[in-house]
Design a protein around this motif. Sequence first.
Motif, PDB file in Angstrom:
ATOM      1  N   ARG A  62       0.844  -1.197   0.000  1.00 35.92           N
ATOM      2  CA  ARG A  62       0.000   0.000   0.000  1.00 35.92           C
ATOM      3  C   ARG A  62       0.878   1.245   0.000  1.00 35.92           C
ATOM      4  O   ARG A  62       1.879   1.319   0.720  1.00 35.92           O
ATOM      5  N   ASP A  63       0.536   2.199  -0.856  1.00 33.17           N
ATOM      6  CA  ASP A  63       1.303   3.426  -1.077  1.00 33.17           C
ATOM      7  C   ASP A  63       2.620   3.170  -1.810  1.00 33.17           C
ATOM      8  O   ASP A  63       3.473   4.061  -1.874  1.00 33.17           O
ATOM      9  N   GLY A  64       2.777   1.975  -2.366  1.00 32.63           N
ATOM     10  CA  GLY A  64       3.935   1.691  -3.209  1.00 32.63           C
ATOM     11  C   GLY A  64       3.727   2.253  -4.610  1.00 32.63           C
ATOM     12  O   GLY A  64       2.599   2.501  -5.051  1.00 32.63           O
ATOM     13  N   TYR A  65       4.844   2.438  -5.326  1.00 32.68           N
ATOM     14  CA  TYR A  65       4.807   3.109  -6.624  1.00 32.68           C
ATOM     15  C   TYR A  65       5.267   2.191  -7.755  1.00 32.68           C
ATOM     16  O   TYR A  65       6.269   1.477  -7.620  1.00 32.68           O
ATOM     17  N   LEU A  66       4.540   2.242  -8.870  1.00 29.89           N
ATOM     18  CA  LEU A  66       5.049   1.712 -10.130  1.00 29.89           C
ATOM     19  C   LEU A  66       5.635   2.870 -10.915  1.00 29.89           C
ATOM     20  O   LEU A  66       4.986   3.913 -11.085  1.00 29.89           O
ATOM     21  N   ILE A  67       6.860   2.685 -11.390  1.00 31.90           N
ATOM     22  CA  ILE A  67       7.495   3.669 -12.273  1.00 31.90           C
ATOM     23  C   ILE A  67       7.844   2.954 -13.570  1.00 31.90           C
ATOM     24  O   ILE A  67       8.604   1.975 -13.570  1.00 31.90           O
ATOM     25  N   LEU A  68       7.299   3.447 -14.677  1.00 33.08           N
ATOM     26  CA  LEU A  68       7.407   2.746 -15.961  1.00 33.08           C
ATOM     27  C   LEU A  68       7.687   3.743 -17.078  1.00 33.08           C
ATOM     28  O   LEU A  68       7.086   4.821 -17.134  1.00 33.08           O
ATOM     29  N   GLU A  69       8.591   3.360 -17.952  1.00 30.33           N
ATOM     30  CA  GLU A  69       8.769   4.063 -19.225  1.00 30.33           C
ATOM     31  C   GLU A  69       8.981   3.024 -20.307  1.00 30.33           C
ATOM     32  O   GLU A  69       9.722   2.043 -20.116  1.00 30.33           O
ATOM     33  N   GLY A  70       8.315   3.223 -21.441  1.00 30.64           N
ATOM     34  CA  GLY A  70       8.492   2.320 -22.575  1.00 30.64           C
ATOM     35  C   GLY A  70       8.066   3.009 -23.848  1.00 30.64           C
ATOM     36  O   GLY A  70       7.349   4.020 -23.830  1.00 30.64           O
ATOM     37  N   TYR A  71       8.491   2.466 -24.954  1.00 30.16           N
ATOM     38  CA  TYR A  71       8.145   3.070 -26.240  1.00 30.16           C
ATOM     39  C   TYR A  71       6.662   2.887 -26.546  1.00 30.16           C
ATOM     40  O   TYR A  71       6.039   1.896 -26.158  1.00 30.16           O
ATOM     41  N   SER A  72       6.111   3.880 -27.251  1.00 33.36           N
ATOM     42  CA  SER A  72       4.724   3.836 -27.706  1.00 33.36           C
ATOM     43  C   SER A  72       4.674   3.421 -29.173  1.00 33.36           C
ATOM     44  O   SER A  72       5.711   3.328 -29.858  1.00 33.36           O
ATOM     45  N   ALA A  73       3.469   3.218 -29.680  1.00 29.57           N
ATOM     46  CA  ALA A  73       3.305   2.802 -31.086  1.00 29.57           C
ATOM     47  C   ALA A  73       3.875   3.835 -32.045  1.00 29.57           C
ATOM     48  O   ALA A  73       4.318   3.484 -33.156  1.00 29.57           O
ATOM     49  N   ALA A  74       3.903   5.100 -31.652  1.00 25.46           N
ATOM     50  CA  ALA A  74       4.434   6.152 -32.513  1.00 25.46           C
ATOM     51  C   ALA A  74       5.944   6.035 -32.733  1.00 25.46           C
ATOM     52  O   ALA A  74       6.501   6.744 -33.576  1.00 25.46           O
ATOM     53  N   GLN A  75       6.598   5.145 -31.995  1.00 28.98           N
ATOM     54  CA  GLN A  75       8.033   4.935 -32.156  1.00 28.98           C
ATOM     55  C   GLN A  75       8.365   4.146 -33.424  1.00 28.98           C
ATOM     56  O   GLN A  75       9.485   4.217 -33.942  1.00 28.98           O
ATOM     57  N   ILE A  76       7.397   3.403 -33.933  1.00 28.51           N
ATOM     58  CA  ILE A  76       7.635   2.559 -35.106  1.00 28.51           C
ATOM     59  C   ILE A  76       8.176   3.394 -36.261  1.00 28.51           C
ATOM     60  O   ILE A  76       7.628   4.442 -36.617  1.00 28.51           O
ATOM     61  N   GLY A  77       9.276   2.909 -36.850  1.00 23.91           N
ATOM     62  CA  GLY A  77       9.864   3.558 -38.007  1.00 23.91           C
ATOM     63  C   GLY A  77      10.917   4.599 -37.702  1.00 23.91           C
ATOM     64  O   GLY A  77      11.603   5.075 -38.609  1.00 23.91           O
ATOM     65  N   ARG A  78      11.100   4.945 -36.436  1.00 28.13           N
ATOM     66  CA  ARG A  78      12.088   5.974 -36.094  1.00 28.13           C
ATOM     67  C   ARG A  78      13.522   5.451 -36.177  1.00 28.13           C
ATOM     68  O   ARG A  78      14.455   6.205 -36.447  1.00 28.13           O
TER      69      ARG A  78
END
Length: 203
Positions: A127-143
């Motif tokens: 309880r009161d713990g945190y998820l911290i997340l970063e990841g590529y989105s679909a808009a990254q395709i082709g970059r």
Amino acid sequence: MWDERFDREDYVYGEQPNTFLTEQWQQLELAANPGGVLCLAEGEGRNAVYLATLGHDVICVDLSEVGLKKAKLLADKHGVIINTEKADLATYETKANFYQAVVMIFAHTPPAIRRRSLNQARKALGRDGYLILEGYSAAQIGRGTGGPVTTDMMFDEQELRTVFADDEILVCREIERDIREGAFHSGIGSVVQFVARKTEPSS
């Protein structure tokens, strides 16, 4: 695949922690009261080692034995201890209501495994713990600046909001930013950034 990618002398995503992670950790002042942290799909350990240097008890989970060995070497280099666990996120079971934080940085997997991993991450948080997340989105395709090559492997704001619908969502956004993390994350990328605080224990 991951054993092959990590089987080289350098660290393919660099040795420095993800900058979104470090910014959020400072803003949330999590270093002021070190606790248990679970890093899922942590690869070569750069984020886990950083958190260990702040005094946290860190478990580094990944499918790659090669990556986990390099994580241990990086921890040794920084004079800290991390725990490592070789596991497939398709079947990995976390402790319930246990961790101060769960970290998922570019933890890209097929859709069913991703959804399961997100639910396991929520289950793992105290309880009161945190998820911290970063990841590529679909808009990254082709970059060509990093990440998977198919949209089904990418993160989506709505999916994250759905899994953490009963919790406090602190950050949920899709942005473009310059990412410089080793050989495989290099340039402007489209990412989803997400932080949630668990408000109710898992049953």
